[in-house]
Design an enzyme around this catalytic site. Structure first.
Site, PDB file in Angstrom:
ATOM      1  N   ASP A  70       0.835  -1.203   0.000  1.00 59.73           N
ATOM      2  CA  ASP A  70       0.000   0.000   0.000  1.00 59.73           C
ATOM      3  C   ASP A  70       0.872   1.256   0.000  1.00 59.73           C
ATOM      4  O   ASP A  70       0.353   2.373  -0.087  1.00 59.73           O
ATOM      5  CB  ASP A  70      -0.993   0.003   1.159  1.00 59.73           C
ATOM      6  N   SER A  71       2.183   1.072   0.008  1.00 62.97           N
ATOM      7  CA  SER A  71       3.115   2.181  -0.225  1.00 62.97           C
ATOM      8  C   SER A  71       2.876   2.819  -1.585  1.00 62.97           C
ATOM      9  O   SER A  71       3.350   3.934  -1.841  1.00 62.97           O
ATOM     10  CB  SER A  71       4.558   1.688  -0.128  1.00 62.97           C
TER      11      SER A  71
ATOM     12  N   GLU B 122      -1.114  -5.339   9.119  1.00 64.01           N
ATOM     13  CA  GLU B 122      -0.275  -4.670  10.093  1.00 64.01           C
ATOM     14  C   GLU B 122      -0.838  -4.779  11.503  1.00 64.01           C
ATOM     15  O   GLU B 122      -2.054  -4.802  11.705  1.00 64.01           O
ATOM     16  CB  GLU B 122      -0.136  -3.186   9.734  1.00 64.01           C
TER      17      GLU B 122
ATOM     18  N   GLU C 120       9.732  -3.662  10.771  1.00 59.20           N
ATOM     19  CA  GLU C 120      10.120  -2.373  10.211  1.00 59.20           C
ATOM     20  C   GLU C 120      10.553  -1.407  11.300  1.00 59.20           C
ATOM     21  O   GLU C 120       9.878  -1.250  12.319  1.00 59.20           O
ATOM     22  CB  GLU C 120       8.962  -1.758   9.419  1.00 59.20           C
TER      23      GLU C 120
END
Length: 294
Positions: free
Chosen positions: A72-73, A142, A209
């Protein structure tokens, strides 16, 4: 050193959707989850890059990238948004379809965008089914804690899952910005607990991350699946970067964990091959340049 110009020529990449030429080597055997697990057991690093369209998927696949992530970046690098939050499920389905058409052998992961799974198990299953029907072989979501029941439900229904802990961009406002996670004892303990929970729920992969390198190494040692780091040091089972960052397409300052692989590379294909080789050899990331401490 050879004086034959052809010795330095960049190998041709067949256009996406076309059959390989007789002169070219046969396409590699498609990556499966079983093979990725075998790579982890053998100590072979897993090289992952984001892809958003058929052309880049074809190039990355030809360069030997193990996993393509339709992230989705794309909301930031393709659409120009400040965060990933505006990306919709319909947009993720579209880009997943594009990447699937260009891919032949890499394992294909697609992000569940914000708002497509927070509503609970029923919504998560429906959204994941849409991405799988679009060509994804695994979905990524996430967060920890509340996500464990969702992961278990998806895995039970035959949908492979990649979890994502540490800096989770969909929670950027709750986290107070793009900050390193797990630097104090309490937050580090929470990350370890969440990793154990998503692993027990069946998440075959886990992206870590912006996590201190030592903490990422500890989590990776205990995790039953495959850990993929981005700003988490070299001791995870693999690495991922945003394609536009590592090709130096993204304008403006980039995170410390990014390396410009276009520097010194004569072509995009060579740059991506350089990334794959650096990951496989453990040369990227360099802890001194790209890692973080607690």
């Amino acid at each position: 050193m050879s004086s034959d110009p052809s010795a330095h020529a960049t190998p041709e990449v067949a256009p996406y959707g076309s059959a390989p030429s007789r002169a070219s080597s046969e396409p590699r055997r498609p990556l499966t989850l079983h093979r990725l697990r075998a790579m982890r057991e053998a100590g072979e690093k897993v090289a992952v890059l984001t892809a958003y369209d058929a052309a880049s998927a074809s190039l990355l696949d030809a360069a030997g990238v193990d996993c393509l992530l339709v992230g989705d970046s794309l909301g930031m690098v393709m659409q120009g948004h400040a965060t990933t939050l505006p990306v919709t499920l319909e947009q993720m389905v579209y880009h997943t379809q594009c990447v699937a058409r260009g891919n032949r052998g890499a394992w294909l992961i697609a992000d569940l965008p914000f708002g497509s799974y927070q509503g609970g198990i029923e919504q998560a299953v429906a959204s994941s089914a849409a991405l799988m029907q679009a060509g994804a072989q695994m979905v990524k979501l996430e967060g920890g804690g509340w996500t464990a029941p969702l992961i278990a439900a998806l895995v039970e229904r035959g949908i492979p899952v990649c979890a994502h802990l540490g800096l989770t961009p969909q929670s950027v406002h709750a986290l107070g910005g793009y900050r390193i996670q797990g630097r104090d004892t309490q937050s580090a303990d929470t990350l370890r607990r969440h990793a154990a929970e998503v692993g027990a729920a069946g998440a075959a992969m886990l992206v870590l991350e912006l996590v201190p390198s030592d903490l990422a190494a500890q989590i990776s040692a205990d995790y039953p699946g495959i850990t993929i780091g981005i700003g988490a040091g070299v001791r995870t089972h693999g690495q991922v970067l945003v394609l536009h960052d590592m090709l130096d397409i993204t304008r403006g300052p980039k995170p410390r964990f990014v390396r410009n692989f276009m520097q010194g590379a004569p072509s995009l294909l060579d740059a991506v091959r350089g990334y794959v080789e650096a990951v496989k050899q453990g040369a990227f990331p360099d802890e001194a340049l790209h890692g973080y401490t607690a």
